[in-house]
Design a protein around this motif. Structure first.
Motif, PDB file in Angstrom:
ATOM      1  N   SER A   1       1.113  -1.165  -0.211  1.00 15.10           N
ATOM      2  CA  SER A   1      -0.158   0.177   0.201  1.00 15.10           C
ATOM      3  C   SER A   1       0.530   1.693  -0.113  1.00 15.10           C
ATOM      4  CB  SER A   1      -1.463  -0.209   1.132  1.00 15.10           C
ATOM      5  OG  SER A   1      -0.416   0.080   2.305  1.00 15.10           O
ATOM      6  N   ARG A   2       0.434   2.307  -0.702  1.00 14.91           N
ATOM      7  CA  ARG A   2       0.892   3.185  -0.677  1.00 14.91           C
ATOM      8  C   ARG A   2       1.859   3.973   0.997  1.00 14.91           C
ATOM      9  NH1 ARG A   2      -3.040   8.144  -1.337  1.00 14.91           N
ATOM     10  NH2 ARG A   2      -4.752   6.469  -0.516  1.00 14.91           N
ATOM     11  N   SER A   3       1.146   3.730   1.934  1.00 14.65           N
ATOM     12  CA  SER A   3       1.717   3.796   2.808  1.00 14.65           C
ATOM     13  C   SER A   3       2.977   3.240   4.290  1.00 14.65           C
ATOM     14  CB  SER A   3       0.952   3.932   4.681  1.00 14.65           C
ATOM     15  OG  SER A   3      -0.019   3.222   4.734  1.00 14.65           O
ATOM     16  N   GLY A   4       2.083   1.693   3.018  1.00 15.69           N
ATOM     17  CA  GLY A   4       3.750   1.035   3.343  1.00 15.69           C
ATOM     18  C   GLY A   4       3.106  -0.376   4.223  1.00 15.69           C
ATOM     19  N   PRO A   5       1.586  -0.234   5.569  1.00 11.10           N
ATOM     20  CA  PRO A   5       2.012  -1.239   6.448  1.00 11.10           C
ATOM     21  C   PRO A   5       0.650  -2.784   6.122  1.00 11.10           C
ATOM     22  CG  PRO A   5       0.046   0.337   7.106  1.00 11.10           C
ATOM     23  CD  PRO A   5       1.532   0.919   6.124  1.00 11.10           C
ATOM     24  N   ILE A   6       0.009  -2.503   4.722  1.00 10.77           N
ATOM     25  CA  ILE A   6      -0.635  -3.776   4.078  1.00 10.77           C
ATOM     26  C   ILE A   6       0.165  -3.772   2.873  1.00 10.77           C
ATOM     27  CG2 ILE A   6      -2.706  -4.071   3.482  1.00 10.77           C
ATOM     28  CD1 ILE A   6      -3.665  -1.577   4.572  1.00 10.77           C
ATOM     29  N   THR A   7       0.437  -5.207   3.041  1.00 15.74           N
ATOM     30  CA  THR A   7       0.933  -6.096   1.799  1.00 15.74           C
ATOM     31  C   THR A   7       0.262  -6.911   1.541  1.00 15.74           C
ATOM     32  OG1 THR A   7       2.201  -7.474   3.484  1.00 15.74           O
ATOM     33  CG2 THR A   7       3.505  -5.685   2.663  1.00 15.74           C
ATOM     34  N   TYR A   8       0.576  -8.123  -0.001  1.00 16.04           N
ATOM     35  CA  TYR A   8       0.026  -8.345  -0.127  1.00 16.04           C
ATOM     36  C   TYR A   8       0.711  -9.550  -1.585  1.00 16.04           C
ATOM     37  CZ  TYR A   8      -3.820  -5.235   0.188  1.00 16.04           C
ATOM     38  OH  TYR A   8      -4.553  -3.570   0.650  1.00 16.04           O
ATOM     39  N   TYR A   9       0.453 -10.663  -1.222  1.00 17.86           N
ATOM     40  CA  TYR A   9       1.218 -11.976  -1.817  1.00 17.86           C
ATOM     41  C   TYR A   9       0.402 -13.038  -2.610  1.00 17.86           C
ATOM     42  CZ  TYR A   9       4.623  -9.700   1.181  1.00 17.86           C
ATOM     43  OH  TYR A   9       5.346  -8.989   2.052  1.00 17.86           O
ATOM     44  N   ALA A  10       1.336 -13.227  -3.182  1.00 17.35           N
ATOM     45  CA  ALA A  10       0.245 -14.713  -4.271  1.00 17.35           C
ATOM     46  C   ALA A  10       0.617 -15.863  -2.989  1.00 17.35           C
ATOM     47  CB  ALA A  10       1.322 -14.618  -5.431  1.00 17.35           C
ATOM     48  N   ASP A  11       0.036 -16.273  -3.355  1.00 18.75           N
ATOM     49  CA  ASP A  11       0.077 -17.848  -2.280  1.00 18.75           C
ATOM     50  C   ASP A  11       1.479 -18.359  -2.914  1.00 18.75           C
ATOM     51  OD1 ASP A  11      -3.612 -18.473  -2.373  1.00 18.75           O
ATOM     52  OD2 ASP A  11      -2.485 -17.078  -1.332  1.00 18.75           O
ATOM     53  N   SER A  12       1.957 -18.580  -4.407  1.00 21.60           N
ATOM     54  CA  SER A  12       2.960 -18.523  -5.019  1.00 21.60           C
ATOM     55  C   SER A  12       4.047 -18.762  -3.679  1.00 21.60           C
ATOM     56  CB  SER A  12       3.151 -19.198  -6.037  1.00 21.60           C
ATOM     57  OG  SER A  12       3.539 -18.096  -6.576  1.00 21.60           O
ATOM     58  N   VAL A  13       4.165 -17.375  -2.885  1.00 20.13           N
ATOM     59  CA  VAL A  13       5.668 -16.599  -2.730  1.00 20.13           C
ATOM     60  C   VAL A  13       4.785 -16.525  -1.227  1.00 20.13           C
ATOM     61  CG1 VAL A  13       5.755 -15.574  -4.874  1.00 20.13           C
ATOM     62  CG2 VAL A  13       4.858 -14.638  -3.135  1.00 20.13           C
ATOM     63  N   LYS A  14       3.902 -16.577  -0.978  1.00 21.92           N
ATOM     64  CA  LYS A  14       3.409 -16.091   0.240  1.00 21.92           C
ATOM     65  C   LYS A  14       4.398 -16.974   1.548  1.00 21.92           C
ATOM     66  CE  LYS A  14      -1.050 -15.412   0.688  1.00 21.92           C
ATOM     67  NZ  LYS A  14      -1.729 -15.558   1.088  1.00 21.92           N
ATOM     68  N   GLY A  15       4.900 -16.400   2.584  1.00 23.22           N
ATOM     69  CA  GLY A  15       5.492 -16.795   3.689  1.00 23.22           C
ATOM     70  C   GLY A  15       6.920 -17.205   3.545  1.00 23.22           C
ATOM     71  N   ARG A  16       7.552 -16.750   1.444  1.00 24.82           N
ATOM     72  CA  ARG A  16       8.924 -16.645   1.263  1.00 24.82           C
ATOM     73  C   ARG A  16       9.540 -15.501   0.476  1.00 24.82           C
ATOM     74  NH1 ARG A  16      10.324 -19.533  -3.256  1.00 24.82           N
ATOM     75  NH2 ARG A  16       8.399 -19.411  -3.658  1.00 24.82           N
TER      76      ARG A  16
END
Length: 127
Positions: free
Chosen positions: A52-67
């Protein structure tokens, strides 16, 4: 207009790590949502991560989540993608993208939502 330049790609063995950087110029990217996508030859450009613009919210594809971890340093006008536990299937050209609008008209995982792109950096993971 904004210019995005990716760096940090390269060749790494499976299980290794790389950190990609996306340096912006022309505009302050702190005003915009940013994302990373990747593409292999003959395939569509796929969503990897967004922030997100301010930085605290992130989103990931399932294939890379946790890595993978996306982060930003607005003072340096730079976005990062830390990639750990890399797998051969992570091999692709990685692109940085910016949404040059205040909000999204659709899903932030949709590449059509982004209107500024870098030139890409190659990441190759050997088995």
């Amino acid at each position: 207009q904004v210019q995005l330049v990716e760096s940090g790609g390269g060749l790494v063995q499976a299980g290794g790590s790389l950190r990609l950087s996306c340096a912006a110029s022309g505009r302050t990217v702190g005003n915009y949502a940013m994302a990373w996508f990747r593409q292999i030859p003959g395939k569509e450009r796929d969503f990897v991560a967004a922030i997100s613009r301010s930085g605290p919210i992130t989103y990931y594809a399932d294939s890379v989540k946790g890595r993978f971890t996306i982060s930003r340093d607005n003072a340096k006008n730079t976005v990062y993608l830390q990639m750990n536990s890399l797998k051969p299937e992570d091999t692709a050209v990685y692109y940085c993208a910016a949404r040059l609008s205040a909000s999204f008209s659709g899903s932030r995982t949709d590449r059509e939502q982004y209107n500024a792109w870098g030139q890409g950096t190659q990441v190759t993971v050997s088995s």
